[in-house]
Structures are given as C-alpha cells and as structure tokens.
Scaffold this active site. Structure first.
Site, short mmCIF file in Angstrom:
data_model
loop_
_atom_site.label_atom_id
_atom_site.label_comp_id
_atom_site.label_asym_id
_atom_site.label_seq_id
_atom_site.Cartn_x
_atom_site.Cartn_y
_atom_site.Cartn_z
N TRP A 168 0.83 -1.32 0.00
CA TRP A 168 -0.01 -0.19 -0.20
C TRP A 168 0.93 1.19 0.18
O TRP A 168 0.42 2.30 -0.51
CB TRP A 168 -0.96 -0.08 1.35
CG TRP A 168 -2.01 -1.24 1.02
CD1 TRP A 168 -2.06 -2.33 1.64
CD2 TRP A 168 -2.85 -1.17 -0.05
NE1 TRP A 168 -3.00 -3.19 1.20
CE2 TRP A 168 -3.46 -2.52 0.31
CE3 TRP A 168 -3.28 -0.64 -1.04
CZ2 TRP A 168 -4.44 -3.10 -0.74
CZ3 TRP A 168 -4.41 -1.08 -2.03
CH2 TRP A 168 -4.98 -2.10 -1.62
N ASP A 217 -1.37 7.13 6.32
CA ASP A 217 -2.50 6.14 5.89
C ASP A 217 -2.93 5.41 6.87
O ASP A 217 -2.27 4.61 7.26
CB ASP A 217 -2.31 5.59 4.47
CG ASP A 217 -3.34 4.33 4.09
OD1 ASP A 217 -4.38 4.46 4.68
OD2 ASP A 217 -2.94 3.86 3.11
N LYS A 243 -12.40 -0.81 7.39
CA LYS A 243 -11.77 -1.90 8.09
C LYS A 243 -12.46 -1.79 9.77
O LYS A 243 -12.91 -2.78 10.49
CB LYS A 243 -10.53 -1.55 8.36
CG LYS A 243 -9.77 -1.53 6.98
CD LYS A 243 -9.76 -2.76 6.24
CE LYS A 243 -8.74 -2.29 5.07
NZ LYS A 243 -8.66 -3.68 4.06
#
Length: 361
Positions: A102, A172, A196
């Site tokens: 990511w 992030d 999430k």
C-alpha cells in the site's frame, strides 16, 4: 443459521448491535418515514448526522480544535493521488516510507505529480518488517513525509511514529484507525478508508490540520481540493450518506464500549491470543513477519507445507471461519481481527488451530 466467524481483511465485520440498528431504522430514520437510503443530504436530519459524526470522531481521538474532519469518497486509493495533488507543489519534494504494497501504491501515485524520495524502506527485508524510523533523515525543505501505519497484506504495523518536527507528517491509517490510542497532534493529515474499523466501504475519513491547507494550489479540481471540502463541511457534493450514517453508529459503539483505550486493550488481548498459539506450536505454525513489526490487525502465518495449508483453509471454511486465506500477493494465511471481531471469535479460531495441529502435526 450456521455460526460464521468473519476474519476478512475488508470489507470487514461489523458489530451485531450496529447491524441490528441499521435493520431497525432502515425503513424509517428518526421518525421521518424515509429510509437513510433515500433521505436528502440537504435535510436537517442528515446535517445532524454529518455534524454529530464529526464530533464523535473528534471526541474519541481528542482531535485538537485546529483540525478539520472530512468525509470523502474514493477510498485510500484516491487519497494516494489527492495528497500530492494538494501538497506536492512545484519545486518541492515529498518523502515516503516504503513498507509494503500500500505504501508502494501511494509512492507510484505521488510520482505522477512531483519528486518523491524514499526516506526509509524495508524492501531489503522483503517488507517483513517496517522501516527503521531511527535511520530516517528529515530534510526540513521536504513538503511532507508519508507513511502507511499498517500494511494489511503481509501484516506489519508501526509500533510508534516518527517525530518530523516542522515537516508535515501524513499517514494512511486505513486499517488501524481507532484500534489504538494516537496523539493526533503529531500528524498534519490522517486518512482512512472506513471498511476496516470505521464502517462500510464508500466513505473515507480525513483528519487535516487547517494550516496545511493554506497553500493548496488554486488550479486543482475543486473535487480534489481539501480546502473546498473543509469549507463545505464535507457537503460540497452529494456525500456517501448511508456510509456516513453507519460510521456514526460505529463511533457510538466504540464510545459505548469504553472508547479507544478499551478497544486497544481488547485488540491486544485478541492479537496476543492468536500470536501465542502460533509461537507455541513448535514450528507447526510460523509467523510471516518480524516480531517487532507484528500487526495487531492482520495476523499472517504459514503451516508446515502447502498440502496441509490447503487442508487448513478447507477445514476452516467448513467450520465457519471466513477470510483466512492469505492475500494473493503473499499467499499462506491471514486473520484480520479489526475492532468488531470479538475475543470469543478469536478463541474459537485458536481452539480450531490447536485441534488441527493435534491431528496433522
């Protein structure tokens, strides 16, 4: 109904209480005789939800008064582009810490807008740990430093964060926001896809310091401009109404269950339970990442050989354990234990793991 234990990496499980409340209010939101799915985003009812949800997040994270809370669309992937579009201005450079898939995606997007340096990387360790923050050199002329707090694919997580001084730190936190206590004042911008720990997909939360937005270029599209969204209170265009409503319910659930510190304690207990099962298996199960970088959200591990590993996945699914197959880029096994996953569900999984080892170890 058959008992199902949801360990998916995202979309992730929601608390039963929240889903029942969604079900109960779906056809009639707060006596309006309208569903949240069809209510006007300009209505007083939705404006109240929007403002209350922002305040709930501010309260739970003790967000200082000089920050804005935004609810945007496009997921973390849009933030990969939106961050450099707003802050990687001409003649400047940004520093990114490279910790896995990511962070690499964020780096690739940023390079489309300007110069990017790699301030630290764990690529030499095949991303089985996070970069060593003590070795990161901070250039005071850097526009910002960016990192990914938790990498869901291999299951690594920063246990602490870097002090960047006057250089803005952008993070992030898509897969671990509200899972542990953080000091928001250490960051200039935090972004997190909701799917999430915060709610469903479709909304991304952004926490941004106001002074960071002062020099955003005027020539970028309004829809990609943080200042435009802040000035419009996240109502610049039609917001993801249903997703924000569920975030509202999730934040109330966290508040009603003791807040972030209580959630963090429970998350440690869940992770410790599964990791101890792996570590005490005499090598039958093996963790995929270094001990000091283990994620509290995504537990990754392998089994003795591929044949037994495939059998484990098959039996796990037959017994109602959903989402234990590892990401296609990493293989092996992954168990995601976000906020809404209960200790009892983790106990059921470890009971299954111990029994499986007895039969095939």
């Amino acid at each position: 109904m058959k008992q199902v234990y949801n360990f998916n990496a995202g979309l992730a499980t929601l608390p039963l209480e929240v889903m029942l409340q969604i079900q109960d209010e779906l056809l009639d939101l707060q006596g309006t005789n309208l569903s949240i799915l069809e209510i006007s985003h300009r209505s007083k009812e939705y404006e109240n939800i929007n403002e209350e949800t922002q305040q709930l997040l501010k309260d739970l994270l003790n967000i200082p008064s000089d920050y804005e809370v935004l609810f945007l669309q496009g997921g973390a992937s849009m933030q990969f582009a939106m961050v450099p579009m707003n802050f990687l201005t001409e003649g400047r450079k940004a520093s990114y810490l490279q910790s896995g898939t990511w962070s690499e995606k964020a780096i690739a997007e940023a390079r489309k807008f300007g110069k990017v340096t790699i301030g630290g990387s764990s690529g030499h360790a095949h991303f089985k740990k996070v970069p060593d923050l003590s070795r990161v050199k901070i250039d005071p002329e850097t526009a910002y430093i960016h990192l990914t707090s938790n990498e869901t694919i291999l299951g690594t997580q920063y246990q602490s964060f870097i002090d960047t001084g006057k250089v803005p730190l952008i993070v992030d936190m898509s897969s671990d926001i509200l899972s542990r206590h953080i000091d928001v004042s250490n960051f200039s911008l935090i972004y997190a896809g909701a799917q999430k720990n915060l709610g469903p997909s479709g909304v991304t939360t952004v926490i941004v310091k106001r002074d960071l937005m002062e020099n955003i270029p005027k020539n970028i599209p309004d829809i990609m401009n943080y200042r435009i969204h802040a000035n419009s209170r996240s109502l610049y265009h039609t917001p993801p109404v249903f997703a924000v409503y569920i975030v509202n319910l999730m934040l109330k659930w966290i508040r009603n269950n003791g807040g972030v510190k209580a959630i963090e304690k429970r998350n440690h207990q869940k992770a410790d339970l599964i990791y101890s099962t792996i570590d005490n298996s005499a090598g039958f199960y093996n963790g995929l990442v270094h001990l000091e970088s283990r994620s509290m959200m995504n537990v990754t591990f392998s089994i003795l050989n591929n044949k037994i590993e495939k059998l484990f996945i098959q039996e796990a699914e037959e017994n109602g354990f959903v989402g234990v197959r590892g990401h296609r880029d990493a293989g092996h096994l992954r168990v995601s234990i976000y906020n809404a996953v209960t200790y009892e569900q983790c106990q059921a999984l470890t009971d299954f793991m111990i029994d499986f080892q007895k039969r095939f170890g």
